[in-house]
Design a protein around this motif. Structure first.
Motif, PDB file in Angstrom:
ATOM      1  N   LEU A  71       0.714  -1.260  -0.083  1.00 50.90           N
ATOM      2  CA  LEU A  71       0.112  -0.040  -0.101  1.00 50.90           C
ATOM      3  C   LEU A  71       0.843   1.333  -0.047  1.00 50.90           C
ATOM      4  CD1 LEU A  71       0.206   1.288   3.028  1.00 50.90           C
ATOM      5  CD2 LEU A  71      -1.467  -0.616   3.436  1.00 50.90           C
ATOM      6  N   ARG A  72       0.457   2.387  -0.273  1.00 49.32           N
ATOM      7  CA  ARG A  72       0.825   3.582  -0.390  1.00 49.32           C
ATOM      8  C   ARG A  72       0.220   4.554   0.387  1.00 49.32           C
ATOM      9  NH1 ARG A  72       1.473   2.987  -6.118  1.00 49.32           N
ATOM     10  NH2 ARG A  72       0.129   4.744  -6.251  1.00 49.32           N
ATOM     11  N   VAL A  73       0.818   5.589   1.152  1.00 54.29           N
ATOM     12  CA  VAL A  73       0.094   6.544   1.832  1.00 54.29           C
ATOM     13  C   VAL A  73       0.783   7.863   1.592  1.00 54.29           C
ATOM     14  CG1 VAL A  73      -0.348   4.996   3.903  1.00 54.29           C
ATOM     15  CG2 VAL A  73       1.537   6.330   3.959  1.00 54.29           C
ATOM     16  N   LEU A 127      -0.524  10.368   5.989  1.00 48.64           N
ATOM     17  CA  LEU A 127      -0.799   8.989   6.298  1.00 48.64           C
ATOM     18  C   LEU A 127      -2.055   8.416   6.151  1.00 48.64           C
ATOM     19  CD1 LEU A 127       1.320   8.368   9.451  1.00 48.64           C
ATOM     20  CD2 LEU A 127       1.900   8.351   7.245  1.00 48.64           C
ATOM     21  N   ARG A 128      -2.726   8.930   4.811  1.00 46.82           N
ATOM     22  CA  ARG A 128      -3.974   8.487   4.074  1.00 46.82           C
ATOM     23  C   ARG A 128      -3.492   7.462   3.018  1.00 46.82           C
ATOM     24  NH1 ARG A 128      -5.775  14.408   4.035  1.00 46.82           N
ATOM     25  NH2 ARG A 128      -4.321  14.233   2.085  1.00 46.82           N
ATOM     26  N   VAL A 129      -4.381   6.553   3.104  1.00 48.79           N
ATOM     27  CA  VAL A 129      -4.121   5.315   1.955  1.00 48.79           C
ATOM     28  C   VAL A 129      -4.353   6.072   0.606  1.00 48.79           C
ATOM     29  CG1 VAL A 129      -4.691   3.224   0.903  1.00 48.79           C
ATOM     30  CG2 VAL A 129      -4.869   3.972   3.481  1.00 48.79           C
ATOM     31  N   THR A 130      -3.312   5.940  -0.191  1.00 51.80           N
ATOM     32  CA  THR A 130      -3.550   6.447  -1.757  1.00 51.80           C
ATOM     33  C   THR A 130      -3.651   5.171  -2.551  1.00 51.80           C
ATOM     34  OG1 THR A 130      -1.061   6.664  -1.979  1.00 51.80           O
ATOM     35  CG2 THR A 130      -2.383   8.764  -1.159  1.00 51.80           C
ATOM     36  N   HIS A 131      -3.111   4.182  -2.485  1.00 53.98           N
ATOM     37  CA  HIS A 131      -3.349   2.831  -3.288  1.00 53.98           C
ATOM     38  C   HIS A 131      -2.969   1.610  -2.356  1.00 53.98           C
ATOM     39  CE1 HIS A 131      -2.594   0.897  -6.944  1.00 53.98           C
ATOM     40  NE2 HIS A 131      -1.824  -0.152  -6.317  1.00 53.98           N
ATOM     41  N   ARG A 132      -4.006   0.564  -2.787  1.00 49.81           N
ATOM     42  CA  ARG A 132      -3.932  -0.651  -2.261  1.00 49.81           C
ATOM     43  C   ARG A 132      -3.595  -1.793  -3.348  1.00 49.81           C
ATOM     44  NH1 ARG A 132      -9.593  -1.249  -1.083  1.00 49.81           N
ATOM     45  NH2 ARG A 132      -9.692  -0.174  -2.653  1.00 49.81           N
ATOM     46  N   GLY A 133      -2.557  -2.517  -3.051  1.00 50.55           N
ATOM     47  CA  GLY A 133      -2.220  -3.832  -3.717  1.00 50.55           C
ATOM     48  C   GLY A 133      -3.585  -4.642  -4.101  1.00 50.55           C
ATOM     49  N   PRO A 134      -3.732  -5.225  -5.164  1.00 52.12           N
ATOM     50  CA  PRO A 134      -4.891  -6.008  -5.617  1.00 52.12           C
ATOM     51  C   PRO A 134      -5.313  -7.031  -4.535  1.00 52.12           C
ATOM     52  CG  PRO A 134      -3.158  -6.709  -7.207  1.00 52.12           C
ATOM     53  CD  PRO A 134      -2.686  -5.656  -6.223  1.00 52.12           C
ATOM     54  N   LEU A 135      -4.356  -7.662  -3.872  1.00 52.93           N
ATOM     55  CA  LEU A 135      -4.854  -8.794  -2.945  1.00 52.93           C
ATOM     56  C   LEU A 135      -5.019  -8.042  -1.654  1.00 52.93           C
ATOM     57  CD1 LEU A 135      -2.561 -11.936  -3.673  1.00 52.93           C
ATOM     58  CD2 LEU A 135      -5.054 -11.576  -4.546  1.00 52.93           C
ATOM     59  N   LEU A 136      -4.670  -6.824  -1.121  1.00 55.83           N
ATOM     60  CA  LEU A 136      -5.108  -6.259  -0.233  1.00 55.83           C
ATOM     61  C   LEU A 136      -6.250  -5.873  -0.269  1.00 55.83           C
ATOM     62  CD1 LEU A 136      -4.161  -5.108   2.673  1.00 55.83           C
ATOM     63  CD2 LEU A 136      -3.165  -3.092   1.662  1.00 55.83           C
TER      64      LEU A 136
END
Length: 134
Positions: A20-22, A26-35
């Motif tokens: 993931l990226r924040v 520290l807000r989530v900007t991207h999540r990997g597909p399995l996450l």
């Protein structure tokens, strides 16, 4: 050959499907597909630490604090509902506006993958998890 942002994002999704990226807040900007698959309620734009616990603990965490104290250091992100643990480390992204959490799902029993709806074939070839659990 120069890669576009979309090509880099696709490569990270394939190699690190639980990353993931924040942003600086520290807000989530991207999540990997399995996450996304195992934690569909974790949404982009959401404050990471409102949904996940971080070990080592860092009360009142800030972007600068994570960079200074945790970048490159083993860190576990834990969510209670559903219960998942991701083991990895934070890395500051080029441009210094985002942090990447490069991690892998941490389970101790093969059945846990099934309970989360994950098949071994969904994991990238560089993921040792399946081999460790066999």
């Amino acid at each position: 050959m120069t890669r576009t942002s979309a090509e880099w994002a696709d490569l990270m999704d394939r190699l690190m499907p639980f990353h993931l990226r924040v942003d600086r807040m520290l807000r989530v900007t991207h999540r990997g597909p399995l996450l996304k698959r195992v934690a569909p309620d974790l949404q982009e734009g959401e404050a990471l630490l409102e949904r996940m616990e971080m070990q080592p603990a860092m009360p009142n965490a800030t972007f600068a604090g994570v960079v200074e104290q945790l970048a490159g250091r083993l860190t576990i992100l834990r969510m209670q509902e559903p219960f998942i643990q991701i083991r990895g480390c934070f890395v500051e992204m080029p441009g210094k506006e985002e942090l990447l959490f490069a991690g892998s799902l941490w389970v101790t029993e093969l059945e846990a993958l099934t309970e989360l709806g994950i098949a071994g074939s969904m994991l990238p070839p560089n993921e040792p998890l399946v081999y460790l659990l066999m």
